[in-house]
Each structure stands twice: as structure tokens, then as C-alpha cells.
Design an enzyme around this catalytic site. Structure first.
Site, PDB file in Angstrom:
ATOM      1  N   LYS A  88       5.964  -0.502  -2.567  1.00  0.00           N
ATOM      2  CA  LYS A  88       6.460  -1.519  -1.627  1.00  0.00           C
ATOM      3  C   LYS A  88       7.690  -1.790  -1.705  1.00  0.00           C
ATOM      4  CE  LYS A  88       1.469  -2.958  -1.477  1.00  0.00           C
ATOM      5  NZ  LYS A  88       0.585  -3.987  -0.638  1.00  0.00           N
ATOM      6  N   HIS A 110       1.196   2.227   7.543  1.00  0.00           N
ATOM      7  CA  HIS A 110       0.533   1.458   6.390  1.00  0.00           C
ATOM      8  C   HIS A 110       0.366  -0.043   7.230  1.00  0.00           C
ATOM      9  CE1 HIS A 110       0.392  -1.583   2.973  1.00  0.00           C
ATOM     10  NE2 HIS A 110      -0.006  -0.456   2.369  1.00  0.00           N
ATOM     11  N   GLU A 122       0.963  -2.978   6.449  1.00  0.00           N
ATOM     12  CA  GLU A 122       2.004  -3.871   6.481  1.00  0.00           C
ATOM     13  C   GLU A 122       3.066  -3.520   7.790  1.00  0.00           C
ATOM     14  OE1 GLU A 122       2.756  -3.837   2.244  1.00  0.00           O
ATOM     15  OE2 GLU A 122       0.690  -4.688   2.024  1.00  0.00           O
ATOM     16  N   GLU A 181      -7.685   1.810   4.154  1.00  0.00           N
ATOM     17  CA  GLU A 181      -7.044   0.661   3.559  1.00  0.00           C
ATOM     18  C   GLU A 181      -7.510  -0.420   4.589  1.00  0.00           C
ATOM     19  OE1 GLU A 181      -3.655   1.418   0.663  1.00  0.00           O
ATOM     20  OE2 GLU A 181      -2.979   1.049   2.620  1.00  0.00           O
ATOM     21  N   SER A 196      -6.787  -3.128  -3.420  1.00  0.00           N
ATOM     22  CA  SER A 196      -6.913  -3.762  -4.666  1.00  0.00           C
ATOM     23  C   SER A 196      -7.524  -2.886  -5.723  1.00  0.00           C
ATOM     24  CB  SER A 196      -7.821  -4.860  -4.369  1.00  0.00           C
ATOM     25  OG  SER A 196      -7.144  -6.109  -3.736  1.00  0.00           O
TER      26      SER A 196
HETATM   27  C1  PEP Z   1      -1.141  -0.806  -0.522  1.00  0.00           C
HETATM   28  O1  PEP Z   1      -0.126  -1.285  -0.725  1.00  0.00           O
HETATM   29  O2  PEP Z   1      -1.455   0.397   0.088  1.00  0.00           O
HETATM   30  C2  PEP Z   1      -2.208  -1.299  -1.193  1.00  0.00           C
HETATM   31  C3  PEP Z   1      -3.502  -0.670  -1.404  1.00  0.00           C
HETATM   32  O3  PEP Z   1      -2.012  -2.272  -2.221  1.00  0.00           O
HETATM   33  P1  PEP Z   1      -2.941  -2.862  -3.372  1.00  0.00           P
HETATM   34  O4  PEP Z   1      -3.330  -1.937  -4.194  1.00  0.00           O
HETATM   35  O5  PEP Z   1      -1.968  -3.963  -4.096  1.00  0.00           O
HETATM   36  O6  PEP Z   1      -3.935  -3.699  -2.673  1.00  0.00           O
END
Ligand code: PEP
Length: 255
Positions: A11, A94, A96, A164, A210
């Protein structure tokens, strides 16, 4: 047999020296490990430095995004041909990017096509928001994002999708292995309906949200879950290495 894959999404973290140090540390612990594809996705600005640090190792490089064109007036964007000089993978869509920067399924689709056309391997992300899950819309969202992102795509074998759930990303509250496996089965079924069962069997679907050393086993022990996209835990050599090593061991044991 699908090759498992663990990708680290750094990120908007690290600085030049810490990015180099992280790459070197991972090289030391993971270079000789076989049976799993290992990918790190640093910020654009550190791709060249990490490329240098990983050159000749088995750890692959990915970007966190990609524009759909090169050689155009698109200030701030990075085109697929530029990226393909350094990276092998590109995270696309993603959550985000979708939710903080307004990326649509149509944009994701253009990026996936452009990435494939230049030889980059997309890691296309899909996942429902908390309100959508609570409203019973998870399947509808996954089908819409899969169909939208993959419309008109010539899908290669081994294509990568990351499931995700947005509510699990960066929260410390992952999905259960059961729930992830159910969602992933929905995605594989949808890809089968678009591209045929044989192609869907080659599709690699990762879980992300996570993931930590403490819970990776819950995900990769499921037959349909082919690895993980890891955010926070990918910033620490020890944590990411344990995740990769456990995935390799469990997937080797299952085959
Ligand atoms: C991600 O950035 O795609 C992600 C899954 O982050 P995290 O593992 O911190 O939840």
C-alpha cells in the site's frame, strides 16, 4: 494443479531505505522456498529499487495499480508498458481504489485488458462492503464485479482474482475460512459460466482481509482458496515469511 500464490500489498507504506530493507529481508528468508509464488507489490515510486534488490531471486514484483494506456496525457498515471519493464503482476480494482478513488468495474475491465495485452498478470480484486453483506447482497456484488471486470477478456490459464471483503481489510477481523470459501466458490462458478469449467479450474482465487500468521492456515487449508493477498502483515519480514512458508507447506500437504 493450481500453483498457490501469496502476494504482499505494501500500500502507501515504506520509504526508499525501508522498502529496500524489506525486500532484502524477504529475499533472505524466502528465496529458496518452492511450491508457492511469492509476490511483493511496493508503491510505484519504489518499484525500481525493489526490482534491484530482488533481481535474480524467486520473489516476483507487482504493482498496486496500472493505467490502461501508455504514451497519453494522463498526469499521475503509470502505463502498462512502463510497469511491464519492472513488474510481472498488477493489482487491479483493490477496494481502496474502488471506494476511495471511484474506480468502477468498467475501469477495472480496461485495466485488466491492458495489463494482459502487455504481459502483466492482473490480480483482480473483488469484494463486498459491510452494508452489502448485511443486506444479503454478497453474491450479487461478487457476480457483478466478476462479470464487469472480466467482460470481453481473453482469460489465460492461471488468471488471479483476490476475494477481499471490504469489511475485513485492515480491520483485524478476517472472514472465516468457511465464509471465504463460499464466496470464492461463487466467483469460480461465475467464471465457469463466462469462460467454461476447464478455464475456471485453472483460475487462482486468493483470500485477502486481515490475513496473519495466526490465521493463514484457516484459508489455505480450503481446497478452493489458492493463496492470499496480504496487506499489513506483508510489511514485516517475519510475519510475511511465516505466511508464505505455511501456505507452501499446507498446499504441498494437500496435493
Ligand atoms: C489488502 O491490502 O489487500 C489487505 C488485505 O490488507 P490487510 O491484510 O491489512 O487486511
Amino acid at each position: 494443479m493450481r500453483t498457490p500464490l501469496i502476494a504482499g500489498n505494501w500500500k502507501c507504506h515504506t520509504r526508499l531505505e525501508s522498502a529496500r530493507a524489506l525486500a532484502r529481508g524477504l529475499r533472505e528468508t524466502l528465496d529458496g522456498l518452492e511450491g508457492v509464488e511469492k509476490v511483493v507489490c511496493p508503491p510505484f515510486v519504489y518499484l525500481a529499487a525493489v526490482w534491484e534488490a530482488l533481481r535474480g531471486s524467486s520473489i516476483r514484483l507487482g504493482s498496486q495499480d496500472v493505467h490502461w494506456q501508455d504514451d497519453v496525457a494522463a498526469t499521475g498515471e503509470v502505463g502498462p508498458r512502463m510497469l511491464a519493464e519492472l513488474a510481472e503482476y498488477a493489482i487491479i480494482g483493490h477496494s481502496e481504489r474502488r471506494h476511495q478513488f471511484g474506480e468502477t468495474d468498467e475501469m477495472v475491465n480496461r485495466k485488466v485488458k491492458a495489463a494482459l495485452a502487455t504481459g502483466l498478470k492482473p490480480i483482480m480484486c473483488v469484494g463486498e462492503m459491510l452494508q452489502e453483506r448485511q443486506a444479503g447482497l454478497t453474491e450479487e456484488v461478487l457476480v457483478r464485479q466478476a462479470r464487469g471486470g472480466l467482460a470481453g477478456v481473453e482469460m489465460p490459464d492461471g488468471f488471479i482474482i483476490a476475494y477481499e471483503p471490504v469489511w475485513a481489510i485492515g480491520t483485524g477481523t478476517p472472514a472465516t475460512g468457511e465464509d471465504a470459501a463460499i464466496a470464492i466458490a461463487v466467483i469460480r462458478r461465475e467464471v465457469a459460466s463466462m469462460f467454461g469449467q476447464a478455464k475456471a479450474e485453472t483460475l487462482r482465487i486468493l483470500y485477502g482481509g486481515s490475513v496473519m500468521p495466526e490465521n493463514i492456515a484457516e484459508f489455505v487449508s480450503k481446497e478452493g482458496i489458492d493463496g492470499a493477498l496480504v496487506g499489513g502483515a506483508s510489511l514485516k519480514v517475519d510475519a510475511f515469511s511465516v505466511i508464505v512458508e505455511m501456505a507452501a507447506r499446507l498446499k504441498a500437504g494437500a496435493s
